[in-house]
Design a protein around this motif. Structure first.
Motif, PDB file in Angstrom:
ATOM      1  N   VAL A   1      46.482  43.146  42.015  1.00 12.05           N
ATOM      2  CA  VAL A   1      46.790  41.813  42.484  1.00 12.05           C
ATOM      3  C   VAL A   1      45.492  41.125  42.892  1.00 12.05           C
ATOM      4  N   GLY A   2      45.313  39.906  42.477  1.00 13.13           N
ATOM      5  CA  GLY A   2      44.147  39.143  42.893  1.00 13.13           C
ATOM      6  C   GLY A   2      42.902  39.400  42.061  1.00 13.13           C
ATOM      7  N   LEU A   3      42.990  40.107  40.952  1.00 11.20           N
ATOM      8  CA  LEU A   3      41.810  40.384  40.133  1.00 11.20           C
ATOM      9  C   LEU A   3      41.419  39.205  39.250  1.00 11.20           C
ATOM     10  N   GLY A   4      42.316  38.253  39.084  1.00  8.60           N
ATOM     11  CA  GLY A   4      42.040  37.109  38.220  1.00  8.60           C
ATOM     12  C   GLY A   4      40.790  36.345  38.614  1.00  8.60           C
ATOM     13  N   SER A   5      40.599  36.117  39.902  1.00  8.69           N
ATOM     14  CA  SER A   5      39.415  35.361  40.331  1.00  8.69           C
ATOM     15  C   SER A   5      38.136  36.158  40.109  1.00  8.69           C
ATOM     16  N   PHE A   6      38.209  37.479  40.252  1.00 10.17           N
ATOM     17  CA  PHE A   6      37.028  38.307  39.989  1.00 10.17           C
ATOM     18  C   PHE A   6      36.689  38.314  38.502  1.00 10.17           C
ATOM     19  N   ARG A   7      37.711  38.344  37.674  1.00  8.38           N
ATOM     20  CA  ARG A   7      37.471  38.291  36.229  1.00  8.38           C
ATOM     21  C   ARG A   7      36.875  36.947  35.830  1.00  8.38           C
ATOM     22  N   ALA A   8      37.377  35.875  36.414  1.00  7.94           N
ATOM     23  CA  ALA A   8      36.839  34.539  36.131  1.00  7.94           C
ATOM     24  C   ALA A   8      35.375  34.465  36.549  1.00  7.94           C
ATOM     25  N   ARG A   9      35.046  35.016  37.699  1.00  7.06           N
ATOM     26  CA  ARG A   9      33.642  35.023  38.145  1.00  7.06           C
ATOM     27  C   ARG A   9      32.773  35.844  37.202  1.00  7.06           C
ATOM     28  N   GLY A  10      33.326  36.950  36.715  1.00  8.54           N
ATOM     29  CA  GLY A  10      32.595  37.766  35.747  1.00  8.54           C
ATOM     30  C   GLY A  10      32.336  37.008  34.458  1.00  8.54           C
ATOM     31  N   ARG A  11      33.338  36.291  33.964  1.00  8.81           N
ATOM     32  CA  ARG A  11      33.150  35.483  32.754  1.00  8.81           C
ATOM     33  C   ARG A  11      32.126  34.374  33.005  1.00  8.81           C
ATOM     34  N   ASP A  12      32.167  33.772  34.197  1.00  7.13           N
ATOM     35  CA  ASP A  12      31.183  32.732  34.520  1.00  7.13           C
ATOM     36  C   ASP A  12      29.769  33.305  34.575  1.00  7.13           C
ATOM     37  N   ALA A  13      29.625  34.498  35.135  1.00  5.84           N
ATOM     38  CA  ALA A  13      28.307  35.141  35.185  1.00  5.84           C
ATOM     39  C   ALA A  13      27.797  35.393  33.764  1.00  5.84           C
ATOM     40  N   ARG A  14      28.695  35.800  32.893  1.00  9.40           N
ATOM     41  CA  ARG A  14      28.298  36.013  31.497  1.00  9.40           C
ATOM     42  C   ARG A  14      27.895  34.691  30.848  1.00  9.40           C
ATOM     43  N   ARG A  15      28.628  33.616  31.130  1.00 13.95           N
ATOM     44  CA  ARG A  15      28.286  32.309  30.554  1.00 13.95           C
ATOM     45  C   ARG A  15      26.876  31.886  30.972  1.00 13.95           C
ATOM     46  N   ILE A  16      26.577  32.065  32.236  1.00 13.99           N
ATOM     47  CA  ILE A  16      25.251  31.688  32.747  1.00 13.99           C
ATOM     48  C   ILE A  16      24.173  32.534  32.073  1.00 13.99           C
TER      49      ILE A  16
END
Length: 127
Positions: A1-16
């Motif tokens: 539960v609540g992993l969605g925001s961590f995954r989104a942050r991970g994808r954002d880190a990859r984008r950067i």
């Protein structure tokens, strides 16, 4: 539960990281040609054209990153200046409160929207 925001942050880190990697590839291209590739990228298919241009330039670039949510229609953008001596790279971040958004380019340049809006957090770097 609540992993969605961590995954989104991970994808954002990859984008950067991807945009910075792309910046290195563009600098190699510029070193060889004295100008940045002349095209405005505004769709996933055109990003493919950019990838082909850099891969075939003989500068040792074999892979060009794509947005981790490319299957959902997300893609990176590239906009060269009219004189080919500058450019903007952009990605849409999922976390609109990401601190990197305070330090990025916020002016739309060379056909690439860098403005942060209520619906889009555009992370842009300009060289």
């Amino acid at each position: 539960v609540g992993l969605g925001s961590f995954r989104a942050r991970g994808r954002d880190a990859r984008r950067i990281a991807d945009l910075h990697s792309m910046q290195n590839a563009l600098e190699l291209y510029f070193s060889k040609n004295g100008i940045y590739p002349d095209m405005t990228v505004n769709s996933a298919s055109e990003w493919g054209v950019m990838a082909s241009t850099l891969k075939s330039a003989g500068i040792g670039v074999a892979n060009i990153p794509s947005d981790p949510a490319a299957a959902a229609g997300k893609f990176y953008r590239y906009g060269p200046s009219p004189d080919g001596l500058s450019y903007v790279l952009a990605a849409v971040l999922e976390d609109s409160s990401n601190p990197v958004l305070r330090e990025d380019v916020d002016d739309s340049s060379y056909g690439v929207s860098c403005d942060d809006t209520a619906t889009e957090a555009n992370y842009c770097i300009q060289f």
